[in-house]
Scaffold this active site. Structure first.
Site, PDB file in Angstrom:
ATOM      1  N   LYS A 114     -44.964 -62.686  29.679  1.00  0.00           N
ATOM      2  CA  LYS A 114     -45.010 -64.123  29.946  1.00  0.00           C
ATOM      3  C   LYS A 114     -45.985 -64.855  29.031  1.00  0.00           C
ATOM      4  O   LYS A 114     -46.388 -65.974  29.325  1.00  0.00           O
ATOM      5  CB  LYS A 114     -45.363 -64.382  31.410  1.00  0.00           C
ATOM      6  CG  LYS A 114     -44.242 -64.080  32.380  1.00  0.00           C
ATOM      7  CD  LYS A 114     -44.553 -64.620  33.764  1.00  0.00           C
ATOM      8  CE  LYS A 114     -43.390 -64.423  34.730  1.00  0.00           C
ATOM      9  NZ  LYS A 114     -43.758 -64.857  36.098  1.00  0.00           N
ATOM     10  N   LYS A 195     -33.390 -58.363  31.366  1.00  0.00           N
ATOM     11  CA  LYS A 195     -33.203 -58.594  32.801  1.00  0.00           C
ATOM     12  C   LYS A 195     -32.651 -60.004  33.052  1.00  0.00           C
ATOM     13  O   LYS A 195     -33.047 -60.954  32.377  1.00  0.00           O
ATOM     14  CB  LYS A 195     -34.587 -58.434  33.452  1.00  0.00           C
ATOM     15  CG  LYS A 195     -34.687 -58.810  34.880  1.00  0.00           C
ATOM     16  CD  LYS A 195     -36.144 -58.814  35.350  1.00  0.00           C
ATOM     17  CE  LYS A 195     -36.677 -60.227  35.395  1.00  0.00           C
ATOM     18  NZ  LYS A 195     -37.699 -60.493  36.421  1.00  0.00           N
ATOM     19  N   LYS A 198     -34.208 -66.042  36.545  1.00  0.00           N
ATOM     20  CA  LYS A 198     -33.915 -67.414  36.946  1.00  0.00           C
ATOM     21  C   LYS A 198     -34.547 -68.428  36.010  1.00  0.00           C
ATOM     22  O   LYS A 198     -34.214 -69.596  36.064  1.00  0.00           O
ATOM     23  CB  LYS A 198     -34.270 -67.678  38.412  1.00  0.00           C
ATOM     24  CG  LYS A 198     -35.589 -67.229  38.970  1.00  0.00           C
ATOM     25  CD  LYS A 198     -35.700 -67.807  40.391  1.00  0.00           C
ATOM     26  CE  LYS A 198     -36.233 -66.910  41.456  1.00  0.00           C
ATOM     27  NZ  LYS A 198     -37.687 -66.756  41.450  1.00  0.00           N
TER      28      LYS A 198
HETATM   29  P1  AMP Z   1     -38.600 -63.361  41.331  1.00  0.00           P
HETATM   30  O1  AMP Z   1     -37.373 -64.090  40.909  1.00  0.00           O
HETATM   31  O2  AMP Z   1     -39.418 -62.921  40.153  1.00  0.00           O
HETATM   32  O3  AMP Z   1     -39.404 -64.052  42.374  1.00  0.00           O
HETATM   33  O4  AMP Z   1     -38.092 -62.005  42.001  1.00  0.00           O
HETATM   34  C1  AMP Z   1     -37.782 -61.858  43.374  1.00  0.00           C
HETATM   35  C2  AMP Z   1     -37.243 -60.470  43.620  1.00  0.00           C
HETATM   36  O5  AMP Z   1     -35.989 -60.295  42.947  1.00  0.00           O
HETATM   37  C3  AMP Z   1     -38.157 -59.340  43.114  1.00  0.00           C
HETATM   38  O6  AMP Z   1     -38.096 -58.270  44.023  1.00  0.00           O
HETATM   39  C4  AMP Z   1     -37.537 -58.964  41.805  1.00  0.00           C
HETATM   40  O7  AMP Z   1     -37.813 -57.634  41.447  1.00  0.00           O
HETATM   41  C5  AMP Z   1     -36.052 -59.152  42.109  1.00  0.00           C
HETATM   42  N1  AMP Z   1     -35.293 -59.446  40.878  1.00  0.00           N
HETATM   43  C6  AMP Z   1     -35.455 -60.525  40.073  1.00  0.00           C
HETATM   44  N2  AMP Z   1     -34.597 -60.459  39.020  1.00  0.00           N
HETATM   45  C7  AMP Z   1     -33.902 -59.303  39.171  1.00  0.00           C
HETATM   46  C8  AMP Z   1     -32.856 -58.660  38.420  1.00  0.00           C
HETATM   47  N3  AMP Z   1     -32.392 -59.197  37.295  1.00  0.00           N
HETATM   48  N4  AMP Z   1     -32.366 -57.493  38.887  1.00  0.00           N
HETATM   49  C9  AMP Z   1     -32.845 -56.939  40.022  1.00  0.00           C
HETATM   50  N5  AMP Z   1     -33.808 -57.486  40.767  1.00  0.00           N
HETATM   51  C10 AMP Z   1     -34.340 -58.656  40.368  1.00  0.00           C
END
Ligand code: AMP
Ligand code: TRP
Length: 338
Positions: A114, A195, A198
């Site tokens: 990041k 990956k 969002k």
């Molecule tokens: P975040 O969007 O960073 O708040 O992630 C929320 C949850 O979603 C966390 O447990 C991440 O590990 C999971 N996550 C986010 N992006 C992915 C992805 N591309 N594949 C699998 N898990 C994801």
């Protein structure tokens, strides 16, 4: 039920993607249905480690909670709440900053990805994993369902908890990560080596939970594959098709082996059409429930959730304060047994 205590969180920093759903939220729902005691948090304090528009942050916070509920989380069964509503997170976060080590934080790959290291990056982005440790340890969580990208943060959480327990006295439960075999890492549609995120610039890289059927079809049709025209699971040589097979399998419940057999000799075009339909079927159900929820209902559930969460969090925080040696505010005696 097996006596597990579950904690996990999602940031309200964008539109939830099918990566969030397949990597995390689908597991949250399964654990709830298994009868486990669970706390699911909308981690707004983490979201502000990168710049946010305040009005949008407020809206996204309600939206993530509503999507939790639309995906199947029931506030009567699981505790759903907003991180900033429980001030114990910020306080334990500070205390644990005095336990965590600079060397440990320097090794965190997410911080480096990041843009860490630059003089202009805010300090919160650096100490982010310590706040995450506080989130988990406050609830004495035994298991933390997350995607693969959070594994390193979970290891740090365990290290901090162990060090605290040795230095100050046994307090924290060491949490285990729960990372699914398939789905732990859903890849970007435009760049299947990365990956799905969002916050990536290209909106075509992700499917969000509120995408229309037309948009889902358009995004899947444009998804990067390869020139072989063979539907086979091989993440190293065929990352695009393998990612689409994982997504298909997780939404439909069919195994990857079964899908390879079903699509033997079939071209990518018809496979992608079927996949778009499978995704649409699942998401339209979530979207229907999402539209039925009122803002008031979601906010009321979050208030109730914050009260339940506070009770648990405050108990742990009180013990942590005592172990550090802070003078209690009132003249109540220190609890005899921690
Ligand atoms: P975040 O969007 O960073 O708040 O992630 C929320 C949850 O979603 C966390 O447990 C991440 O590990 C999971 N996550 C986010 N992006 C992915 C992805 N591309 N594949 C699998 N898990 C994801
Ligand atoms: N860091 C996690 C992510 O970006 C979100 C998060 C914050 C979290 N606190 C947590 C996940 C506690 C699990 C447990 O995905």
């Amino acid at each position: 039920m097996s006596g597990k205590r579950i904690f996990s969180g999602v940031q309200p920093s964008g539109n939830l993607t099918i990566g969030n759903y397949l990597g995390a939220i689908q597991q949250f729902v399964r654990l709830q249905e298994d009868g486990e005691e669970a706390f699911y948090c909308v981690v707004d304090l983490h979201a502000v480690t990168v710049p946010q528009n305040p009005e949008e942050l407020r809206e996204k916070t309600v939206e993530v909670a509503a999507l939790y509920m639309a995906c199947g989380l029931n506030p009567k069964k699981s505790t759903l709440f907003v991180q900033s509503h429980v001030p114990a997170h910020a306080e334990l976060g500070w205390l644990l900053q005095c336990v965590a080590r600079i060397g440990e934080l320097n090794r965190m790959t997410q911080y480096k990805e990041k843009g860490g290291g630059k003089d202009t990056v805010n300090v919160g982005l650096y100490t982010y994993p310590v706040l995450m440790a506080a989130d988990i340890l406050l609830y004495q969580a035994t298991h933390v369902p997350v995607g693969e990208d959070q594994k390193q943060h979970l290891e740090l959480t365990r290290d901090i908890a162990e060090r605290f327990n040795k230095q100050f006295g046994e307090l924290f439960t060491l949490p285990e990560p729960m990372i699914g075999e398939v789905g732990a890492r859903i890849m970007a549609l435009d760049e299947p080596q990365k990956k799905m995120s969002k916050s990536a610039k290209n909106e075509m890289s992700r499917i969000i939970l509120l995408d229309s059927p037309e948009m889902i079809l358009k995004k899947i049709k444009r998804a990067v594959t390869d020139t072989e025209n063979e539907i086979r699971y091989d993440p190293v040589r065929k990352p695009g098709i393998s990612n689409l097979l994982s997504i298909y399998s997780l939404f439909s419940g069919e195994s990857i082996d079964a899908l390879e057999r079903k699509y033997a000799g079939v071209q990518y075009g018809p496979f992608k059409n079927d996949l778009a339909e499978v995704i649409t079927d699942s998401l339209s159900e979530i979207q229907r429930r999402y539209r039925e929820l009122s803002r008031e209902e979601v906010i009321a559930s979050l208030q109730e959730g914050a009260e339940k969460a506070s009770e648990v969090a405050e108990q742990t925080l009180r013990k942590a304060r005592e172990l550090f040696g802070f003078l209690p505010k009132t003249n109540q005696l220190l609890s005899e047994k921690l």
